[in-house]
Design a protein around this motif. Structure first.
Motif, PDB file in Angstrom:
ATOM      1  N   ASN A   4      -9.128   2.721  12.189  1.00 41.69           N
ATOM      2  CA  ASN A   4     -10.499   2.651  11.663  1.00 41.69           C
ATOM      3  C   ASN A   4     -11.331   1.586  12.372  1.00 41.69           C
ATOM      4  O   ASN A   4     -12.489   1.811  12.706  1.00 41.69           O
ATOM      5  N   ILE A   5     -10.689   0.432  12.630  1.00 42.87           N
ATOM      6  CA  ILE A   5     -11.416  -0.647  13.327  1.00 42.87           C
ATOM      7  C   ILE A   5     -11.802  -0.187  14.735  1.00 42.87           C
ATOM      8  O   ILE A   5     -12.912  -0.434  15.202  1.00 42.87           O
ATOM      9  N   HIS A  43       0.820  -1.206   0.000  1.00 44.45           N
ATOM     10  CA  HIS A  43       0.000   0.000   0.000  1.00 44.45           C
ATOM     11  C   HIS A  43       0.859   1.263   0.000  1.00 44.45           C
ATOM     12  O   HIS A  43       1.791   1.362   0.792  1.00 44.45           O
ATOM     13  N   MET A  93      -5.411   1.012   9.606  1.00 44.33           N
ATOM     14  CA  MET A  93      -6.457  -0.011   9.677  1.00 44.33           C
ATOM     15  C   MET A  93      -6.921  -0.181  11.131  1.00 44.33           C
ATOM     16  O   MET A  93      -8.127  -0.247  11.426  1.00 44.33           O
ATOM     17  N   GLN A 109     -10.109  -8.261  15.688  1.00 42.35           N
ATOM     18  CA  GLN A 109     -10.410  -7.794  14.321  1.00 42.35           C
ATOM     19  C   GLN A 109      -9.161  -7.234  13.643  1.00 42.35           C
ATOM     20  O   GLN A 109      -8.918  -7.470  12.455  1.00 42.35           O
ATOM     21  N   ILE A 110      -8.373  -6.482  14.403  1.00 38.13           N
ATOM     22  CA  ILE A 110      -7.145  -5.893  13.824  1.00 38.13           C
ATOM     23  C   ILE A 110      -6.196  -7.004  13.396  1.00 38.13           C
ATOM     24  O   ILE A 110      -5.612  -6.960  12.308  1.00 38.13           O
ATOM     25  N   GLN A 111      -6.056  -8.014  14.257  1.00 41.04           N
ATOM     26  CA  GLN A 111      -5.160  -9.128  13.917  1.00 41.04           C
ATOM     27  C   GLN A 111      -5.644  -9.854  12.666  1.00 41.04           C
ATOM     28  O   GLN A 111      -4.844 -10.219  11.800  1.00 41.04           O
ATOM     29  N   ASP A 112      -6.954 -10.043  12.559  1.00 34.87           N
ATOM     30  CA  ASP A 112      -7.501 -10.722  11.377  1.00 34.87           C
ATOM     31  C   ASP A 112      -7.238  -9.928  10.100  1.00 34.87           C
ATOM     32  O   ASP A 112      -6.891 -10.484   9.064  1.00 34.87           O
ATOM     33  N   ARG A 113      -7.415  -8.602  10.180  1.00 35.53           N
ATOM     34  CA  ARG A 113      -7.284  -7.777   8.964  1.00 35.53           C
ATOM     35  C   ARG A 113      -5.842  -7.538   8.557  1.00 35.53           C
ATOM     36  O   ARG A 113      -5.527  -7.454   7.370  1.00 35.53           O
ATOM     37  N   THR A 114      -4.949  -7.388   9.541  1.00 34.98           N
ATOM     38  CA  THR A 114      -3.563  -7.037   9.197  1.00 34.98           C
ATOM     39  C   THR A 114      -2.627  -8.244   9.198  1.00 34.98           C
ATOM     40  O   THR A 114      -1.548  -8.187   8.611  1.00 34.98           O
ATOM     41  N   TRP A 144      -0.057   1.490   6.921  1.00 35.16           N
ATOM     42  CA  TRP A 144      -1.350   0.919   6.526  1.00 35.16           C
ATOM     43  C   TRP A 144      -1.980   0.165   7.705  1.00 35.16           C
ATOM     44  O   TRP A 144      -3.178   0.302   7.986  1.00 35.16           O
ATOM     45  N   ALA A 145      -1.144  -0.613   8.414  1.00 32.17           N
ATOM     46  CA  ALA A 145      -1.667  -1.421   9.520  1.00 32.17           C
ATOM     47  C   ALA A 145      -2.185  -0.523  10.643  1.00 32.17           C
ATOM     48  O   ALA A 145      -3.248  -0.794  11.224  1.00 32.17           O
TER      49      ALA A 145
END
Lengths: 76, 670
Positions: free
Chosen positions: B439-440, B354, B436, B470-475, B432-433
């Motif tokens: 936002n989460i 990104h 993210m 959720q953060i761990q799942d997305r990043t 990016w992380a």
């Protein structure tokens, strides 16, 4: 150290310093406004840095956003 | 099996030290080595002919691999002591440009150990304790080059008399590891006194101290001492002072460097050594001169990619019910999770990075990601068990430092497996992380207060565990809650905006976290530190901003008491620990460092740039300072200004709790 170009935050700090110098020879009432506007721009340095937008444009947009917020608050 | 390997020295012959049931034994091993030369086949044939004619070097044509794939070349056996001369000959034949030389500058001990799959301080189980090895600690202080007190294995001697020298000699005899302080040549002088009193010592070798720069700061490396048959560790070395003997052993264990070398090099060099050992074990060639130079890019691309971590700006003031959430080893995790390595980065295809023009090839595991994988897992393991024992905590601290520098090293021009585009990609993924995560957090009902690179401070009534998951799942990067604060105060910078790294917070468990205040500054007079510690102790009992506001009189009384008693305090409360960064002639400004240097020079003593010295300001206007207790007065006005600045920070905390002042929560959106 080790940087080849200044960061957006450094560019903004340099711009803020120049504008403060400009304010230093303005009438007191205008200098206060200038100082206020410079703070508006500086408050958003993280967003400007993150976006990759030209720092000068970002600085100006940040001031407009803060002014707009104040107008809206005043309207309410 | 001869026991645990605890040290190794040498070059053509490697002397390996084994520890078995508390006894050290040594064995010598011959250490024949080789280098590899690649280049154009015509040039290689020409080189082979010249090697034939020399009748000194044997060789064989071979195909080996570097991080980018297989390469053809010539493998030349050579003793380690002859490698430098051989490389000079080859570079001369190749006009410094025709040949690439590999495995020519690896530390001989590191290479010997890695090639044989040996390791220092090897453990069968990561929870095992370190081997029991006798450690003697001899530290002390000197004033203007003269030792005046000493501590031997925790026993303090106020004077260095014959008893102290006897104990020092005994400690050296009994210890296998000797931890010594050689600031101002302290330990060298103690050794001299031992010999002067007629005691015998093994052969001692000393080197000169040196000034060097690292990360923009000037440091001074004290003179080093080696005693034959002993492992000598300088107590001022970064690795020892930060992580203790067990941390240092862990660095030696993971880097493949002997413990003495591990104590003397930076953690960045230790990581580099670990990568080199990994390469040797896996048959990957290590270039003497790296060829992965920075690729040409437009000014706009340079501006956008060379951006560093994302740092928000808090609004100064107090906040309540705040969670500090951190990515665990963010940058190393990105390197491992996203397969970042010089050979995996490309333009187009693969996984897009990104905010950069780069992407990462997902087909094969990259060298750097593989090399760091074990280190990262090891650190995360010790992080999870560090509360159980101080040993694991020190191992965790050592590994944390190594991981921190593993990222920085990717951008370092001399890093064997570094590439600036990797460095830029890692920071881009980090930004990016964090964005993210912000936002989460917001979507889950939290308000953002502050954020620095891999940490966020958020407040709200949502479910933090859900946010972390959720953060761990997305990043793909683990995130943990590092602290839950009853209240936290972010301090202002001179500009009036929030300072990025200056805050104090009271955690729910009653502990206080402080960053950037006087109490944390290494150049603060002790009187300022003592005041803030007392003030923080008062604040620690305050559960809410109202409680803090109610304590304002107590704080003001404390300030008044400090101000009134200033002239009656012991002079050591005013000794400022200074870091001297320049030579005497370079101090053009009338500051305390310059005064200290001039005072020392007048007394016939030179303070080396990078060293530290304690100074009491006697008369600031006339540049008079005290270095060794010869003056018994202080510049009262100067110190009143200093403590006033320490007061102001505490005053801000109290004032921010005033019912008339409402914190304007920082709102940040992307």
């Amino acid at each position: 150290m080790g940087r080849s170009v200044p960061t957006a935050r450094q560019v903004l700090e340099n711009l803020a310093e120049d504008l403060d110098r400009m304010a230093s020879i303005m009438p007191q009432s205008q200098a206060a406004i200038m100082h206020d506007m410079v703070m508006m721009g500086r408050r958003h340095s993280a967003e400007i840095s993150y976006s990759g937008v030209d720092p000068y444009t970002g600085f100006l947009i940040s001031i407009i956003i803060d002014l707009y917020s104040r107008i809206r608050e005043a309207e309410q | 099996m001869h026991g645990t390997i605890v040290n190794a020295t040498g070059s053509d012959t490697i002397r390996v030290w084994y520890l078995d049931h508390g006894r050290i034994s040594c064995r010598n091993h011959r250490n024949r080595s080789w280098i590899f030369v690649s280049g154009d086949m015509y040039d290689l044939a020409s080189l082979a002919r010249q090697l034939d004619e020399s009748d000194i070097y044997g060789y064989s044509f071979d195909t080996m691999r570097n991080v980018h794939g297989n390469i053809a070349g010539i493998r030349i056996p050579v003793w380690p002591s002859g490698i430098r001369d051989l490389m000079a000959i080859i570079n001369s034949i190749g006009l410094e440009r025709k040949f690439s030389i590999y495995n020519g500058d690896i530390d001989p001990v590191l290479r010997f150990m890695a090639e044989r799959n040996l390791g220092f301080f090897a453990l069968e189980d990561p929870l095992d304790p370190d081997p029991e090895i006798p450690v003697s600690t001899i530290v002390g202080r000197s004033m203007l080059g003269i030792p005046y007190d000493i501590e031997i294995n925790g026993m303090h001697f106020q004077r260095i008399d014959s008893d102290a020298i006897y104990e020092a000699h005994r400690a050296i005899n009994l210890g296998t590891i000797i931890v010594y302080s050689n600031r101002d040549g302290f330990f060298s002088k103690i050794l001299h006194m031992i010999l002067h009193q007629g005691y015998r010592l093994p052969h001692v070798v000393s080197s000169d101290g040196s000034t060097f720069e690292s990360y923009g700061q000037t440091h001074y490396s004290n003179p080093r001492v080696s005693i034959e048959g002993k492992i000598c560790i300088e107590s001022d070395s970064f690795a020892y002072s930060e992580t203790g003997i067990h941390g240092l052993i862990e660095i030696s264990r993971t880097s493949g460097l002997p413990i003495v070398a591990a104590s003397r090099v930076t953690t960045g060099t230790a990581v580099s050594a670990m990568e080199e050992a990994y390469a040797v074990r896996n048959g990957v060639l290590i270039p003497v001169r790296k060829d992965d130079h920075e690729e040409a890019k437009s000014a706009e691309a340079l501006l956008n990619t060379d951006s560093g971590g994302l740092v928000l700006q808090p609004d100064p003031g107090i906040y309540t019910d705040v969670h500090e959430i951190d990515f665990s080893s963010m940058y190393p995790s990105i390197m491992v999770r996203y397969n970042m390595s010089p050979e995996t980065i490309q333009k187009g295809g693969g996984i897009k990075i990104h905010g950069t023009p780069y992407s990462i090839s997902g087909t094969e595991r990259g060298f750097l990601a593989s090399a760091l994988d074990g280190l990262l897992k090891r650190r995360l393991f010790y992080k999870s068990v560090k509360a159980k024992s101080g040993l694991y905590s020190m191992r965790d601290a050592a590994l944390k430092w190594m991981l921190l520098t593993s990222f920085g090293y990717t951008g370092y021009k001399n890093a064997k497996f570094g590439k600036i585009e990797i460095h830029e990609s890692i920071t881009a993924m980090g930004r990016w992380a964090l964005a993210m995560a912000m936002n989460i957090s917001r979507v889950n009902g939290f308000t953002l207060i502050h954020g620095i690179v891999d940490s966020l401070w958020i407040t709200g009534s949502g479910d933090v565990r859900n946010v972390l998951s959720q953060i761990q799942d997305r990043t793909g990067i683990g995130m943990v809650e590092d602290g839950h604060y009853r209240w936290i105060v972010f301090m202002p910078a001179n500009s009036g905006l929030g300072a990025l790294n200056r805050y104090i917070g009271l955690r729910m468990d009653g502990t206080v976290k402080v960053r950037g205040l006087y109490v944390r500054r290494r150049d603060a007079p002790p009187v300022c530190t003592k005041f803030q510690l007392e003030a923080i102790e008062i604040l620690r009992k305050c559960m809410t901003p109202d409680d803090i506001w109610a304590k304002r009189k107590e704080i003001r009384d404390l300030e008044s008491s400090y101000m009134r008693s200033l002239r009656h305090r012991p002079v050591e409360d005013f000794r400022i620990p200074l870091h001297v960064t320049r030579n005497p002639e370079e101090y053009a400004v009338h500051n305390i460092q310059g005064m200290a240097i001039r005072e020392a020079m007048d007394r016939g003593y030179r303070i080396m740039p990078g060293s530290r010295v304690g100074v009491v300001v006697v008369d600031h206007n006339h540049g008079i300072v005290d270095l060794d207790g010869t003056h018994d007065r202080i510049d009262l006005k100067f110190y009143e200004r200093q403590v006033s600045m320490a007061f102001r920070q505490i005053d801000f905390i109290v004032d921010s709790c005033s019912p008339h002042r409402k914190a304007d929560l920082f709102s940040f959106s992307l």
